[in-house]
Design a protein around this motif. Sequence first.
Motif, PDB file in Angstrom:
ATOM      1  N   ARG A  75       0.797  -1.227   0.000  1.00 43.19           N
ATOM      2  CA  ARG A  75       0.000   0.000   0.000  1.00 43.19           C
ATOM      3  C   ARG A  75       0.832   1.280   0.000  1.00 43.19           C
ATOM      4  O   ARG A  75       0.267   2.383   0.056  1.00 43.19           O
ATOM      5  CB  ARG A  75      -0.970  -0.007   1.186  1.00 43.19           C
ATOM      6  N   VAL A  76       2.145   1.168  -0.099  1.00 38.70           N
ATOM      7  CA  VAL A  76       2.985   2.365  -0.160  1.00 38.70           C
ATOM      8  C   VAL A  76       2.571   3.309  -1.294  1.00 38.70           C
ATOM      9  O   VAL A  76       2.590   4.534  -1.126  1.00 38.70           O
ATOM     10  CB  VAL A  76       4.472   1.971  -0.272  1.00 38.70           C
ATOM     11  N   PRO A  77       2.175   2.808  -2.478  1.00 41.95           N
ATOM     12  CA  PRO A  77       1.761   3.740  -3.537  1.00 41.95           C
ATOM     13  C   PRO A  77       0.588   4.644  -3.161  1.00 41.95           C
ATOM     14  O   PRO A  77       0.428   5.716  -3.748  1.00 41.95           O
ATOM     15  CB  PRO A  77       1.377   2.799  -4.696  1.00 41.95           C
ATOM     16  N   LEU A  78      -0.226   4.254  -2.181  1.00 38.90           N
ATOM     17  CA  LEU A  78      -1.309   5.129  -1.728  1.00 38.90           C
ATOM     18  C   LEU A  78      -0.748   6.378  -1.052  1.00 38.90           C
ATOM     19  O   LEU A  78      -1.265   7.481  -1.219  1.00 38.90           O
ATOM     20  CB  LEU A  78      -2.239   4.383  -0.777  1.00 38.90           C
ATOM     21  N   VAL A  79       0.311   6.197  -0.263  1.00 43.93           N
ATOM     22  CA  VAL A  79       0.957   7.345   0.377  1.00 43.93           C
ATOM     23  C   VAL A  79       1.584   8.247  -0.678  1.00 43.93           C
ATOM     24  O   VAL A  79       1.410   9.473  -0.664  1.00 43.93           O
ATOM     25  CB  VAL A  79       2.030   6.868   1.379  1.00 43.93           C
ATOM     26  N   TYR A  80       2.300   7.647  -1.610  1.00 43.41           N
ATOM     27  CA  TYR A  80       2.995   8.439  -2.627  1.00 43.41           C
ATOM     28  C   TYR A  80       1.988   9.178  -3.518  1.00 43.41           C
ATOM     29  O   TYR A  80       2.209  10.341  -3.886  1.00 43.41           O
ATOM     30  CB  TYR A  80       3.876   7.527  -3.465  1.00 43.41           C
ATOM     31  N   ARG A  81       0.881   8.529  -3.852  1.00 47.03           N
ATOM     32  CA  ARG A  81      -0.122   9.179  -4.682  1.00 47.03           C
ATOM     33  C   ARG A  81      -0.672  10.421  -3.990  1.00 47.03           C
ATOM     34  O   ARG A  81      -0.924  11.453  -4.630  1.00 47.03           O
ATOM     35  CB  ARG A  81      -1.264   8.205  -4.997  1.00 47.03           C
ATOM     36  N   ALA A  82      -0.860  10.339  -2.672  1.00 44.22           N
ATOM     37  CA  ALA A  82      -1.337  11.509  -1.936  1.00 44.22           C
ATOM     38  C   ALA A  82      -0.294  12.624  -1.932  1.00 44.22           C
ATOM     39  O   ALA A  82      -0.639  13.803  -2.018  1.00 44.22           O
ATOM     40  CB  ALA A  82      -1.699  11.112  -0.511  1.00 44.22           C
ATOM     41  N   LEU A  83       0.982  12.255  -1.846  1.00 45.75           N
ATOM     42  CA  LEU A  83       2.040  13.270  -1.884  1.00 45.75           C
ATOM     43  C   LEU A  83       2.075  13.989  -3.228  1.00 45.75           C
ATOM     44  O   LEU A  83       2.504  15.144  -3.309  1.00 45.75           O
ATOM     45  CB  LEU A  83       3.400  12.621  -1.610  1.00 45.75           C
TER      46      LEU A  83
END
Length: 369
Positions: free
Chosen positions: A12-20
């Motif tokens: 789920r790391v891409p969820l954090v990056y997408r928000a950034l």
Amino acid sequence: MRLTIIGGGGFRVPLVYRALLTVSPEESPDRAMGRCAEVTLFDPDPGRARVIASVLAAQAAGVPDAPAVRIAADLDDALRGADFVFCAMRVGGTAGRVRDERVPLAAGVLGQETVGAGGILYGLRTIPVALEIADRMRAVAPDAWLINFTNPAGMVTEAMSRRLGHRVIGICDSPVGLVRRAARAAGADPAAVGYGYVGLNHLGWLQSLTLRGRDLLPGLLADDAALASFEEGRLFGAEWLRALGSLPNEYLHYYYAARETLAAARAATETRGEYLERQQGAFFTDAARMPERALEVWERARLEREETYGAEARAASGGGERDSCDLEGGTREWAAPVLRHAARRVVQEALTNAVKHAPGSAISVRVAH
């Protein structure tokens, strides 16, 4: 701002990056203050970190000022120079989770990731590693703040705070997901409501939902159709919710309906951990083989994962399939605004301390990113 993600090979790391990547001017009036310039991934499995880095690269394509992404060689390399450390690791991997589920089930009690015997087993395995990370932070990144998202979140956050003090912030996306779903069911904009949530993380109750001074929760609890339109309403049922006079977090179903959820878990062909081990294993294999399609493969796997979330509880309650609005819960996209607000909080605290302890002195603030 430099952000390190412990567990950087997590699905789920891409969820954090997408928000950034989607910081709006409203969320960050001072772009320099809220902007993340670099994301460092650290994971004990370098292959997983490389796959996730390929997903992030596809997300960043065409986005101006997208945070640079690098993979750290070791823990100290990941921590050194970080302003914030986002800890979202799974000690023992999905194989460990399977054991946390199967051992209690064999003993006739519920095996679940964060509650009951399964949660205790997970905590016992995770806390020693979390304390090692806290010790290395004190040694090589003493000024960094730690945002803990590792489960069991309350136990891990408390343990790490004993080493790092007030520089630890524990977060959970489950309560905000409940607020958003309840607001939509009540016909309100989730961004416009106020709320009262009593409890901690997964174990809490939504007791008020206000819009322009009016509490929407009593009307929502009285409306069978509205309750049937979202996850918690279907999971607990209108009669039970009206008796409570509040909306419980979905995880409380494991307590309120312990016998039913245990029976559903024992009857299931596989546990949630076994499903994730199989599904995520397929994702990492496919994405490593086709890095140019990593984002596409990830999106497909993410949707499938979210649609099956909480299947045991729904089977026990007869709640059916997840609605599309239920998939718009908290998720780690909520974490990025938390990081930005935490950055502002650090600066505010520094200025307050300077005024308190050195009144009349010149103060300069430098924000590096």
